[in-house]
Motif scaffolding. Structure first.
Motif, PDB file in Angstrom:
ATOM      1  N   UNK A  19     -48.749 -81.212  -9.674  1.00 59.35           N
ATOM      2  CA  UNK A  19     -47.358 -81.645  -9.481  1.00 59.35           C
ATOM      3  C   UNK A  19     -46.536 -81.467 -10.749  1.00 59.35           C
ATOM      4  N   UNK A  20     -47.188 -81.404 -11.915  1.00 59.75           N
ATOM      5  CA  UNK A  20     -46.453 -81.204 -13.160  1.00 59.75           C
ATOM      6  C   UNK A  20     -46.021 -79.754 -13.359  1.00 59.75           C
ATOM      7  N   UNK A  21     -46.706 -78.812 -12.739  1.00 55.77           N
ATOM      8  CA  UNK A  21     -46.411 -77.398 -12.956  1.00 55.77           C
ATOM      9  C   UNK A  21     -44.953 -77.032 -12.676  1.00 55.77           C
ATOM     10  N   UNK A  22     -44.354 -77.521 -11.585  1.00 56.96           N
ATOM     11  CA  UNK A  22     -42.952 -77.134 -11.339  1.00 56.96           C
ATOM     12  C   UNK A  22     -41.931 -77.942 -12.145  1.00 56.96           C
ATOM     13  N   UNK A  23     -42.373 -78.744 -13.116  1.00 59.62           N
ATOM     14  CA  UNK A  23     -41.418 -79.553 -13.896  1.00 59.62           C
ATOM     15  C   UNK A  23     -40.378 -78.683 -14.580  1.00 59.62           C
ATOM     16  N   UNK A  24     -40.757 -77.462 -14.936  1.00 57.37           N
ATOM     17  CA  UNK A  24     -39.801 -76.572 -15.586  1.00 57.37           C
ATOM     18  C   UNK A  24     -38.606 -76.281 -14.680  1.00 57.37           C
ATOM     19  N   UNK A  25     -38.830 -76.321 -13.354  1.00 52.31           N
ATOM     20  CA  UNK A  25     -37.740 -76.072 -12.415  1.00 52.31           C
ATOM     21  C   UNK A  25     -36.689 -77.178 -12.451  1.00 52.31           C
ATOM     22  N   UNK A  32     -26.136 -78.311 -17.636  1.00 51.28           N
ATOM     23  CA  UNK A  32     -26.164 -77.029 -18.330  1.00 51.28           C
ATOM     24  C   UNK A  32     -27.633 -76.670 -18.565  1.00 51.28           C
ATOM     25  N   UNK A  33     -28.226 -75.920 -17.634  1.00 53.37           N
ATOM     26  CA  UNK A  33     -29.654 -75.617 -17.732  1.00 53.37           C
ATOM     27  C   UNK A  33     -30.070 -74.915 -19.026  1.00 53.37           C
ATOM     28  N   UNK A  34     -29.146 -74.285 -19.735  1.00 52.27           N
ATOM     29  CA  UNK A  34     -29.480 -73.586 -20.972  1.00 52.27           C
ATOM     30  C   UNK A  34     -29.395 -74.498 -22.197  1.00 52.27           C
ATOM     31  N   UNK A  35     -28.888 -75.719 -22.029  1.00 54.07           N
ATOM     32  CA  UNK A  35     -28.722 -76.644 -23.149  1.00 54.07           C
ATOM     33  C   UNK A  35     -30.088 -77.169 -23.606  1.00 54.07           C
ATOM     34  N   UNK A  36     -30.478 -76.804 -24.811  1.00 58.91           N
ATOM     35  CA  UNK A  36     -31.784 -77.172 -25.339  1.00 58.91           C
ATOM     36  C   UNK A  36     -31.925 -78.690 -25.492  1.00 58.91           C
ATOM     37  N   UNK A  37     -30.847 -79.372 -25.868  1.00 60.74           N
ATOM     38  CA  UNK A  37     -30.918 -80.829 -26.014  1.00 60.74           C
ATOM     39  C   UNK A  37     -31.127 -81.524 -24.675  1.00 60.74           C
ATOM     40  N   UNK A  38     -30.459 -81.049 -23.636  1.00 60.59           N
ATOM     41  CA  UNK A  38     -30.669 -81.612 -22.303  1.00 60.59           C
ATOM     42  C   UNK A  38     -32.093 -81.343 -21.824  1.00 60.59           C
ATOM     43  N   UNK A  39     -32.598 -80.152 -22.092  1.00 58.02           N
ATOM     44  CA  UNK A  39     -33.981 -79.834 -21.728  1.00 58.02           C
ATOM     45  C   UNK A  39     -34.938 -80.788 -22.440  1.00 58.02           C
ATOM     46  N   UNK A  41     -34.382 -83.836 -23.518  1.00 54.14           N
ATOM     47  CA  UNK A  41     -34.309 -85.169 -22.904  1.00 54.14           C
ATOM     48  C   UNK A  41     -35.066 -85.207 -21.579  1.00 54.14           C
ATOM     49  N   UNK A  42     -34.909 -84.157 -20.801  1.00 50.07           N
ATOM     50  CA  UNK A  42     -35.618 -84.080 -19.526  1.00 50.07           C
ATOM     51  C   UNK A  42     -37.125 -84.127 -19.748  1.00 50.07           C
ATOM     52  N   UNK A  43     -37.628 -83.309 -20.666  1.00 48.05           N
ATOM     53  CA  UNK A  43     -39.072 -83.267 -20.910  1.00 48.05           C
ATOM     54  C   UNK A  43     -39.569 -84.563 -21.543  1.00 48.05           C
ATOM     55  N   UNK A  44     -38.737 -85.189 -22.341  1.00 51.54           N
ATOM     56  CA  UNK A  44     -39.124 -86.482 -22.919  1.00 51.54           C
ATOM     57  C   UNK A  44     -39.336 -87.505 -21.798  1.00 51.54           C
ATOM     58  N   UNK A  45     -38.432 -87.528 -20.837  1.00 51.52           N
ATOM     59  CA  UNK A  45     -38.573 -88.459 -19.708  1.00 51.52           C
ATOM     60  C   UNK A  45     -39.800 -88.128 -18.862  1.00 51.52           C
ATOM     61  N   UNK A  46     -40.041 -86.855 -18.615  1.00 48.61           N
ATOM     62  CA  UNK A  46     -41.209 -86.449 -17.833  1.00 48.61           C
ATOM     63  C   UNK A  46     -42.489 -86.872 -18.559  1.00 48.61           C
ATOM     64  N   UNK A  47     -42.562 -86.608 -19.856  1.00 45.14           N
ATOM     65  CA  UNK A  47     -43.776 -86.939 -20.605  1.00 45.14           C
ATOM     66  C   UNK A  47     -43.977 -88.455 -20.708  1.00 45.14           C
ATOM     67  N   UNK A  48     -42.876 -89.197 -20.825  1.00 44.07           N
ATOM     68  CA  UNK A  48     -43.035 -90.652 -20.870  1.00 44.07           C
ATOM     69  C   UNK A  48     -43.548 -91.169 -19.523  1.00 44.07           C
TER      70      UNK A  48
END
Length: 190
Positions: A19-25, A32-39, A41-48
């Motif tokens: 279930x983690x594999x599609x997290x990149x989607x 703004x999908x290209x915004x590195x800071x937003x990415x 934050x998203x990954x920080x929430x997923x990892x937490x």
């Protein structure tokens, strides 16, 4: 000794990793999908969220409970609030638990007992069963406190006591700090 709480099986572990594999989607859902800071934050929430799953399903043994970090500013998986620190432990409604620590000088320090922790080892809807402020307990000269949680008050217990209600499966503490430079953090042990 067996643990009364369900444990993950290897099949469940594999399903979790799948279930983690599609997290990149998920990045495509960002404003703004290209915004590195937003990415980030998203990954920080997923990892937490992944860390919380580990804490709740693997790290905590209800037969030997410990407090683990719940939600706080650096580890936010939900609504981050930089003024609050949460700690979490799992309980059994037939158990007896001694909570102790120091109040500290923060604005608030509360404990909530609940049932069926959301996304935790017990499936179902979470509901609060009890809530108490550490300030409602007998505090020592340096803010020391001690409270017993159990289904019935032991006859020989003379200190603070709270009834552990049926279906109690977790406790969390919430410490609210408004002046991080000058307020002393409270502490809690089980």
């Amino acid at each position: 000794m067996t643990n009364d709480m369900p444990r993950s099986t290897s099949a469940e572990w594999g399903n979790l990793l799948d279930r983690l594999l599609p997290a990149n989607e998920l990045t495509q859902m960002l404003s703004d999908p290209a915004d590195v800071l937003l990415q980030r934050e998203l990954y920080r929430c997923v990892m937490h969220s992944f860390k919380q799953a580990y804490d709740l399903r693997i790290a905590i043994d209800v037969n030997f409970p410990i407090w683990v970090d719940g939600w706080n500013y650096p580890g936010a998986s939900h609504a981050a609030n930089p003024d609050m620190v949460y700690r979490l432990t799992m309980l059994q409604d037939h158990g007896t638990y001694r909570l102790w620590g120091r109040r500290g000088t923060t604005r608030a320090f509360v404990v909530q007992i609940g049932s069926a922790f959301v996304n935790g080892p017990i499936e179902g809807n979470s509901k609060p069963l009890d809530h108490f402020d550490i300030d409602s307990l007998t505090l020592g000269p340096n803010g020391e406190f001690e409270v017993l949680l159990s289904p019935q008050r032991p006859a020989d217990w003379r200190g603070d006591w709270r009834a552990l209600k049926p279906d109690s499966t977790f406790a969390y503490s919430r410490i609210v700090t408004c002046d991080w430079e000058n307020e002393a953090q409270g502490e809690i042990h089980i």
